[in-house]
Design a protein around this motif. Structure first.
Motif, short mmCIF file in Angstrom:
data_model
loop_
_atom_site.label_atom_id
_atom_site.label_comp_id
_atom_site.label_asym_id
_atom_site.label_seq_id
_atom_site.Cartn_x
_atom_site.Cartn_y
_atom_site.Cartn_z
N GLU A 81 55.79 -23.09 3.19
CA GLU A 81 54.86 -24.18 2.90
C GLU A 81 55.39 -25.45 3.52
O GLU A 81 56.58 -25.72 3.44
N GLU A 89 44.41 -18.44 5.86
CA GLU A 89 45.76 -18.82 6.27
C GLU A 89 46.31 -20.03 5.52
O GLU A 89 47.48 -20.36 5.66
N SER A 90 45.48 -20.69 4.75
CA SER A 90 45.95 -21.85 3.99
C SER A 90 47.11 -21.43 3.10
O SER A 90 47.07 -20.38 2.48
N CYS A 91 48.15 -22.27 3.02
CA CYS A 91 49.33 -21.86 2.24
C CYS A 91 49.08 -21.99 0.75
O CYS A 91 49.69 -21.30 -0.04
N GLY A 92 48.22 -22.91 0.35
CA GLY A 92 47.90 -23.06 -1.06
C GLY A 92 48.63 -24.18 -1.77
O GLY A 92 48.48 -24.38 -2.96
N LYS A 93 49.43 -24.96 -1.03
CA LYS A 93 50.21 -26.00 -1.71
C LYS A 93 49.33 -27.16 -2.14
O LYS A 93 49.37 -27.58 -3.29
N CYS A 94 48.55 -27.70 -1.22
CA CYS A 94 47.77 -28.88 -1.57
C CYS A 94 46.33 -28.48 -1.82
O CYS A 94 45.79 -27.60 -1.18
N ASN A 95 45.70 -29.13 -2.78
CA ASN A 95 44.37 -28.64 -3.14
C ASN A 95 43.24 -29.02 -2.21
O ASN A 95 42.26 -28.29 -2.16
N ARG A 138 43.50 -25.88 0.12
CA ARG A 138 43.39 -24.61 -0.59
C ARG A 138 41.98 -24.42 -1.14
O ARG A 138 41.36 -23.37 -0.97
N ILE A 139 41.48 -25.45 -1.80
CA ILE A 139 40.17 -25.34 -2.42
C ILE A 139 39.08 -25.73 -1.43
O ILE A 139 38.02 -25.10 -1.37
#
Lengths: 648, 555
Positions: free
Chosen positions: B300, B453-459, B462-463
């Motif tokens: 990330e 491919e989004s890592c998911g750390k920031c919303n 991710r969203i």
């Protein structure tokens, strides 16, 4: 120092301070979600965005280091729009059913942040994806519907506890908090310390016992200390209507800085399942029958007067004030054959002797363990008995701290140790000398052989110790069991040789036993108890649990009197039972393992008809015609040379 | 038989009409006369797209094109080129003229006109598993010269003077980055080669590493010397198994020859190289996520500042460069900054390796000077749009690039010109779409890539990517509303401004481009419930949300 301007206010902060902390210093509030003062900044929630002059985009103030002449704006149209956007996305990502959640209405940081932005609803329709609920853990629930992936729990489990059970699986929109490699929490490596529950900003991690028992504003909060072991971690006791609701770690406490273990956080709730004793009882015609205080006390006093041999034992969970009264009554006045604590000096006697010989304390401070880059643990199972101390070690291992474990029993510290030494017969004399020899470049072979350990391992351990800048040595009961005064002297020497004991610092610590183990030592309550068949035994048990071993030893004693809070095999077997307050219903002083004198504050009123440990002892003394001094407990505590310097 | 040279004579009908048969036979005779039959091989080839210069012969390995040939020219070619090893003068096929502001070199290099091969000079032409082949073509010469005669500062100055800019997509001046790392105090520094080539449609780094691994190894050593590092890592995409194998072999060979390791060439400079494999995450191409992955953590991106130049791998100053950027280093150090400035444009000198994909007649990998236009690439290298269709849009630079409408076809492809027009070059992949492709469908494909491919750390990312994808899918099913367009604009604007790293930022860009340049087409899906190209399903059923809400029975 760095000069920075926030919203027009000019302040100075030390270099490395983040803009968020600088703003706090200037009394400027910036909303956050993933940030927590005890954890390293994450920068993922994007709620703390600020406008920095000259920067192309908004920056996260929680991660941004303040630089000289930086100009920051924390509130403008763009920032407010951004905050609303972030909160909108968060609410619409998972299924946030506020009406059903126990933190809704004041205790939810997500909801509070939205209200702060004057939001009453969110414009994007939720996903309606299905998210899991994991209720397999004994003490808490993970409700994924409410998780905002702030990672506070993951960080707490790793950085504060060093257990690394919680993590994140998958990526992007499939990201999810997971235990180990994807097992239910109840089957995971979780050690039930509850740090994750305490830091969770929403209702995603729910404490089972206290859920729905009240919002924080409805609860009474008492700052006190845990008396689960000799560490004396600072706790916040939440109670309501005179009932224990929840225990949390006190972030400002010097001993533990907010972390707790299962013993301190969850075990106190077990007492709700135990049988409480509310009335004095005296055995008549073979059966224990309820009696008045007067009758019960007199029954004890009469027996003590006529008994030829008396043994008295006090639990080290009792406050120092009570232990002082106990010592006076049974030691000075009655001069009983045995006046001791439930530990019988196993954890303290030898060390106290050495301190007396040396004429000064020789042990150091537990806080050194937090900064150690190498820890040698000898004969102590930190994870079973003094778990928070093990956190200090485990969480530093990823930062390079080396661990050397010397002990025969299987324990979790040995699992993470660089070198494991198992001295034969659990005898540490030769091992300690072997380590010292290796440090001093003297021959090791014979000593290693005598200790029953591999020579190469000893040399490796010594090498690691020598290379450390801040070594620490922790020892415990297993070492003391087969030790002599010389063993301890050799240990102190090892401390000097390795650098654990130096001019500026002392990092030699013994974990001792239960909460007031050291106070009991200071009062001289260290005898081994002698049992004979014509004896009266008095146990000031308090809210402690008697061990099977003790119960067996007292099997054939003709007269047993117990002052206890809860029923046990011991009370069932006793002749007189005197009901006393438990730890939440009394106030008292405790001396922790490195000499810190702390106060356990009373959060709950005692039940009707139940007396404090001190009151019972005073009543008994009066019945015997003795006057006990209550005020001199502290002076008496400080009389003997302590093993560690006593501070307040 | 190990031939050292190869002659290919064009045998297409047009060439045959003009005497190719006789020319072929003459080549055979001349080769035999000089007793070169065991060293030079002769073969026929078909159309190479130079109908203006047939009959022609191509001599390898130099890939020189001679034509149009007369019978008497054969003797000159065999004697001069095959025997004496010099280009036969005056016989080369004329080079076609291109846009005026592109600089030229002699057409000795390159098989196709205007292809100026600096980076791909050797790829495909030498044996990548042979260090001797590399050395024979001035390999490790630059490194040797630097270690013997130059100070690190001089190396950095030369790279700065050359104007080289990062080829991974960001276009950051390379010399400046090197200087940042070099000037950060610290005993331990690292250099990292970012070979996590994950942009869809990009495979230039793979060809480079597989075809010429030693060039990158040498470049890493030069970079390490310049910034003061003694350890380097190749972070290679997990799927590139052959590239990883070739790199490991190249490193081993270099170590055996004393060109890596301790005291390289007796200069006192130590440099150790490692190859680390990625594991299937596009986000690990972002430099700080790459570093996190190298450290064994979840890939990330970190919060920046601090940047890797001061606080990188294990907290130490770290230099991260793309493979293609590094491939430019040995040629620049060998030939000088001025030589390099002779290619490309003033602000973006040098060449760029591009991959042409999509609805063109010829797809593949090319190396072209910076500043060439999209139209030229399509017509010259792509051989025009396939099936006579018309150019509609191009996706440049992989998913993190921009969508180029036809109005920007003549904009020079360099960092400045593109930026001025609000688009970006990215990594060099060119996906050419014609009138049969749907702009909305392209947006869906791209957004799908990002949400996966989004890592998911920031919303926001991710969203935001997930929601944008869902909205786009609904529009493609014919159940979109104008409010959806507002939501999309709202999402993409905030994606670009609030994300933690480049993935989120560039996820919003293609969407914005499409909404900007192809709004009528998108609106047709919504207002007319029609997909003009017929690509989108338009089923009339909502794609999202997927979960059926429980319908409560009426009491």
């Amino acid at each position: 120092m760095v000069h920075i301007t926030i919203d027009g206010k000019e302040i100075q902060v030390p270099e490395g301070t983040t803009v968020l902390r600088a703003a706090e210093q200037a009394d400027i509030h910036i909303p956050t979600l993933c940030d927590h003062p005890a954890l390293t900044p994450f920068g993922g929630c994007r709620l703390c965005l600020v406008d920095v002059k000259g920067a192309r985009t908004l920056q996260t103030s929680c991660t941004l280091p303040a630089t000289d002449n930086m100009v920051v704006t924390t509130d403008n149209e763009r920032i407010r729009e951004a905050r609303k956007f972030v909160l909108t996305l968060l609410f619409s990502e998972r299924n946030h059913f506020c009406p059903y959640c126990q933190v809704s209405g004041g205790d939810c940081e997500l909801q509070n942040a939205a209200y702060e932005q004057d939001m009453t609803h969110w414009p994007l329709q939720p996903n309606w994806n299905k998210y899991d609920l994991d209720a397999s853990h004994e003490y808490f629930i993970l409700e994924q519907d409410r998780c905002i992936l702030c990672r506070r729990c993951v960080r707490a489990c790793g950085e504060l506890i060093g257990n690394f059970t919680l993590g994140v699986e998958e990526r992007g929109a499939d990201s999810s908090i997971v235990a180990d490699l994807g097992v239910p929490l109840g089957e995971s490596t979780c050690i039930s310390c509850g740090a994750c529950v305490q830091v969770c900003p929403t209702g995603a991690l729910i404490d089972k016992k206290s859920a729905y028992l009240g919002h924080e504003v409805q609860l009474d909060k008492t700052e006190s200390i845990c008396i689960g072991c000799s560490l004396g971690c600072g706790i916040d006791i939440y109670s309501r209507d005179n009932r224990l609701v929840r225990i949390e770690g006190n972030w400002d406490a010097s001993v533990n800085h907010g972390v707790l273990c299962k013993v301190g956080r969850y075990l106190p709730h077990e007492a709700e399942n135990w049988d409480r004793i509310y009335t004095p009882m005296v055995r008549k015609d073979g059966k224990l029958k309820a009696a008045t205080w007067e009758d019960a006390i007199n029954a004890v006093a009469d027996q003590l007067k006529q008994s030829s041999r008396t043994a008295a034992m006090a639990s080290t969970r009792l406050p120092a004030e009570s232990l002082y009264l106990f010592k006076q009554l049974f030691g000075d006045k009655l001069q009983a054959d045995t006046v001791t604590s439930i530990e019988e000096g196993a954890n303290t006697k030898l060390a106290a002797q050495l301190a007396a010989d040396l004429g000064s304390p020789f042990e150091g401070s537990l806080s050194e363990l937090e900064k150690a880059d190498c820890v040698l643990v000898l004969g102590a199972d930190l994870v079973e008995d003094h778990e928070v101390a093990s956190f200090f070690i485990k969480r530093n291992v990823p930062h390079g701290t080396r661990v050397i474990s010397a002990g025969c029993a299987e324990n979790a510290i040995a699992d993470i140790a660089d070198v494991v030494l198992k001295p034969s017969g659990d005898n540490y004399d030769n091992l300690i000398q072997a380590l010292s020899a290796a440090l001093a470049d003297k021959p090791v072979t014979a000593l290693a052989k005598a200790a029953g350990v591999d020579e190469a391992a000893v040399k490796e351990a010594a090498r690691i110790l020598a290379a450390a800048n801040f070594p620490a040595i922790v020892y415990g009961e297993a070492l003391l069991k087969n030790a002599s005064l010389n063993t301890l002297k050799a240990l102190v020497e090892l401390g000097h040789l390795s650098g654990a004991i130096g001019e500026q610092r002392n990092a030699l610590v013994s974990v001792k036993g239960k909460a007031n183990s050291m106070a009991a030592a200071q009062y001289g309550l260290e005898q081994a108890m002698e049992i004979s068949d014509e004896q009266a035994v008095f146990i000031a048990l308090g809210d402690d649990c008697p061990s099977q071993k003790l119960i067996k030893r007292l099997e054939n004693v003709p007269f047993i009197a117990v002052q206890a809070s809860y029923s046990s095999q011991l009370t069932a077997h006793a002749n007189v039972v005197l009901p006393v307050t438990d730890w939440t219903e009394q106030e008292g002083s405790y001396l922790n393992l490195d000499g810190r004198l702390q106060t356990a504050v009373q959060p709950i009123a005692a039940p009707e008809g139940v007396l404090t440990n001190a009151a019972v002892l005073e009543k008994l003394a009066a019945a015997l015609g003795y006057h006990l001094d209550a005020a001199g407990w502290k002076d008496e505590l400080l009389k003997r040379v302590p093993v560690a310097i006593i501070t307040e | 038989m190990n031939y050292r040279s190869m002659v290919l004579v064009s045998g297409d009908p047009r060439s045959m009409e003009r005497g190719a048969r006789e020319i072929y036979d003459q080549f055979q005779r001349e080769i035999n006369a000089l007793e070169l039959e065991n060293e030079v091989s002769l073969a026929w080839m078909q159309d190479v797209g130079r109908s203006d210069a047939v009959p022609l012969a191509v001599v390898y390995p130099e890939a020189t094109i001679y034509g149009p040939l007369k019978l008497e020219d054969v003797h000159t070619i065999v004697e001069e080129h095959l025997y004496k090893g010099r280009i036969a003068p005056g016989l080369q096929a004329p080079v076609r003229e291109l846009s005026g502001h592109i600089a030229w070199i002699s057409a000795r290099q390159g098989t196709l006109p205007a292809e100026q091969r600096i980076i791909l000079k050797r790829a495909g032409l030498i044996d990548p598993t042979s260090i001797e082949d590399y050395i024979a073509d001035d390999g490790y010469q630059a490194l040797a010269n630097i270690l013997a005669n130059m100070q690190p500062k001089e190396v950095i100055d030369q790279i700065k003077a050359s104007g080289l800019r990062g080829r991974g997509g960001a276009g950051f001046p390379t010399g400046l980055k090197w200087q940042f790392v070099a000037s950060t105090p610290g005993e331990q520094k690292y250099v990292i080669c970012n070979a996590d080539e994950s942009e869809p449609g990009t495979f230039k780094d793979r060809v480079l590493i597989e075809g010429d691994p030693h060039a990158i190894v040498e470049a890493m050593a030069i970079a390490a010397y310049a910034v003061g590092a003694d350890e380097g890592y190749f972070y290679v995409r997990g799927e590139y198994l052959l590239a990883q194998k070739r790199l490991r072999l190249a490193i081993q060979q270099a170590e055996e020859m004393g060109l890596l390791g301790e005291d390289i060439l007796g200069s006192g400079f130590n440099f150790k190289l490692h190859v680390h494999s990625g594991a299937g995450a596009y986000i690990c191409g972002e430099e700080t996520a790459l570093i996190e992955s190298l450290e064994g953590k979840r890939g990330e991106p970190r919060a920046r500042p601090p940047y890797p130049t001061t606080n990188g791998l294990w907290g130490k100053p770290t230099l991260v460069n793309n493979v293609e950027t590094l491939a430019n280093i040995p040629p620049i150090m060998l030939n000088g900054a001025d030589w390099y400035r002779g290619y490309g444009t003033e602000k973006s000198p040098g060449t760029k390796v591009c991959t042409i994909l999509g609805n063109v007649n010829v797809t593949g990998l090319i190396e072209v000077p910076m500043g060439i236009t999209l139209r030229e690439i399509i017509s010259i290298y792509g051989k025009g749009m396939a099936h006579g269709a018309h150019f509609k849009m191009a996706q440049t630079g992989g998913s993190s690039g921009s969508v180029i409408p036809s109005t920007l076809q003549d904009t020079p492809m360099d960092f400045e010109s593109y930026q001025e027009n609000g688009v970006s070059l990215g990594s060099g992949a060119l996906l050419i779409c014609d009138e049969n492709n749907c702009a909305l469908d392209l947006a869906i494909v791209l957004m799908n890539f990002f949400r996966k491919e989004s890592c998911g750390k920031c919303n926001p990312c991710r969203i935001g990517t997930e929601r944008a994808y869902q909205i786009l899918k609904n529009i493609a099913e014919g159940v979109g509303t104008m409010q959806d367009l507002e939501d999309l604009k709202f999402l993409s604007k905030n994606l670009i401004e609030l994300s933690n790293c480049g993935l989120g930022t560039t996820a919003g860009t293609p969407l914005e481009n499409i909404l900007q340049y192809f709004m009528p087409e998108v609106e047709a899906h919504i207002k007319l419930k029609v997909c003009p190209t017929g690509v989108c399903p338009m089923s009339g059923k909502k794609a999202y949300p997927k979960t059926k809400l429980v319908q409560l029975e009426q009491a």
